[in-house]
Design a protein around this motif. Structure first.
Motif, mmCIF file in Angstrom:
data_model
loop_
_atom_site.group_PDB
_atom_site.id
_atom_site.type_symbol
_atom_site.label_atom_id
_atom_site.label_comp_id
_atom_site.label_asym_id
_atom_site.label_seq_id
_atom_site.Cartn_x
_atom_site.Cartn_y
_atom_site.Cartn_z
ATOM 1 N N GLY A 189 28.919 41.590 12.342
ATOM 2 C CA GLY A 189 29.665 40.471 11.772
ATOM 3 C C GLY A 189 31.138 40.815 11.602
ATOM 4 O O GLY A 189 32.022 40.009 11.924
ATOM 5 N N ASN A 192 32.804 41.107 15.117
ATOM 6 C CA ASN A 192 33.033 39.790 15.721
ATOM 7 C C ASN A 192 34.222 39.088 15.077
ATOM 8 O O ASN A 192 35.042 38.466 15.753
ATOM 9 C CB ASN A 192 31.781 38.927 15.617
ATOM 10 N N GLY A 193 34.299 39.188 13.741
ATOM 11 C CA GLY A 193 35.436 38.593 13.048
ATOM 12 C C GLY A 193 36.748 39.232 13.459
ATOM 13 O O GLY A 193 37.760 38.553 13.677
ATOM 14 N N HIS A 196 37.685 38.201 17.051
ATOM 15 C CA HIS A 196 38.231 36.834 17.072
ATOM 16 C C HIS A 196 39.667 36.868 16.583
ATOM 17 O O HIS A 196 40.556 36.230 17.176
ATOM 18 C CB HIS A 196 37.380 35.914 16.190
ATOM 19 N N PHE A 268 32.800 30.909 16.143
ATOM 20 C CA PHE A 268 32.635 31.808 15.002
ATOM 21 C C PHE A 268 33.186 31.178 13.711
ATOM 22 O O PHE A 268 32.460 31.065 12.711
ATOM 23 C CB PHE A 268 33.304 33.153 15.314
ATOM 24 N N TYR A 271 31.132 28.063 12.611
ATOM 25 C CA TYR A 271 29.881 28.406 11.925
ATOM 26 C C TYR A 271 30.152 28.663 10.452
ATOM 27 O O TYR A 271 29.433 28.174 9.575
ATOM 28 C CB TYR A 271 29.255 29.634 12.582
ATOM 29 N N THR A 272 31.212 29.408 10.171
ATOM 30 C CA THR A 272 31.577 29.683 8.782
ATOM 31 C C THR A 272 31.912 28.388 8.050
ATOM 32 O O THR A 272 31.480 28.177 6.900
ATOM 33 C CB THR A 272 32.780 30.639 8.730
#
Length: 300
Positions: A189, A192-193, A196, A268, A271-272
């Motif tokens: 996680g 990925n953050g 991005h 991403f 989704y948040t």
């Protein structure tokens, strides 16, 4: 590879058997050898043991022979089903042996192997290794163990040869797998953050390394918030005076719009935003971000 020195107590080093000589198993066997333990090895492809035999390891012709040779039997293969299959092939040699299974699997799969092995008279310990093969033997290498505290206590010195920061986290063999998955889930996680964010910065020509230098304090504060979040999750109490979900929402909306405007994959942050919107609309606008754990708990 850094390994611990050979045992120095009055007791002779215990014989160790390593089953499975893939990248990880080979390195484990090497660490036990370097630590002064008589080491027997077995692999489906016998030639994988050649280099270890040249260093002093004994190559077993069968699983039964391999298990019978070791007071401590270490298993490192692909998948719990394979681990059980191989242990089953050892027959009556398993009874009375201390088994440390370092094979990956789900918590249910690991518990099934543990129950089966203890039912055959073995003392069982599961270990979840939190490093790649070159890290085996390091003083800071973490291995989470679960299962027999007797095995862990009796072989603690030997197990330090493969990881200096081994910890018995539970008498339940399945718990170490959850620890490992929790670390990996957090890692993926976070990565990925970050990636991005790297794409966003790069689209403006900003060097990502420069960003890290400038944002160091902010990123350090983020990881420092984990204990507070953990406490809120453990208590199930999410009300907060500052940093509530309603304050997160505008920032996440901005990130989505900025990503879309720069033709950067916005899945991403979307989704948040979906998580935050759902919680706010359910009446939790004044709760902390930790409230979102309930979304993950209640997935159908």
């Amino acid at each position: 590879m850094t390994t611990a020195s050979a045992p120095t107590d009055a007791q002779p080093p215990v014989p160790v058997t390593v089953i499975g000589l893939g990248e990880m198993g080979f390195t484990l066997a090497s660490a036990f050898l370097a630590g002064g333990h008589p080491t027997t090895v077995w692999n489906r492809t016998p030639e994988r043991a050649d280099a270890l035999v040249a260093k002093g390891a004994r190559r077993a012709a069968t699983i039964h022979e391999a298990v019978a040779a070791g007071s401590l039997v270490v298993v490192s293969v692909k998948g719990s089903a394979t681990a059980r299959e191989l242990l089953e092939a050892s027959g009556d040699a398993l009874s009375g042996r201390a088994v440390v299974n370092l094979t990956d699997g789900t918590s249910a799969e690991v518990r099934a192997v543990a129950d089966w092995a203890t039912g055959r008279g073995a003392q069982y310990l599961h270990g979840q290794i939190m490093t790649i093969a070159p890290g085996i033997g390091g003083a800071d290498t973490v291995i989470f163990y679960g299962g027999s505290d007797a095995v862990y206590d009796r072989h603690r010195t030997t197990l330090r040869l493969i990881g200096g920061r081994g910890t018995l986290v539970s008498d339940d063999a399945g718990v170490p797998t959850l620890y490992g998955m929790a670390v990996h889930g957090t890692m993926w996680g976070t990565l990925n953050g970050f990636l991005h964010a790297a794409a966003l910065l790069s689209s403006e020509g900003v060097e990502v390394k420069r960003f890290l230098d400038d944002a160091q304090a902010s990123l350090a504060a983020l990881s420092a918030s984990f204990p507070m979040i953990a406490g809120e999750v453990d208590r199930g109490a999410y009300a907060t005076e500052y940093g509530a979900l309603r304050h997160h929402r505008p920032s996440v909306e901005d990130l989505v719009r900025e990503s879309e405007a720069r033709n950067i994959d916005a899945e991403f942050p979307r989704y948040t935003l979906g998580l935050v919107n759902a919680a706010v609309e359910a009446g939790h606008a004044d709760d902390s971000y930790a409230r979102l754990v309930e979304h993950f708990r209640n997935r159908k």
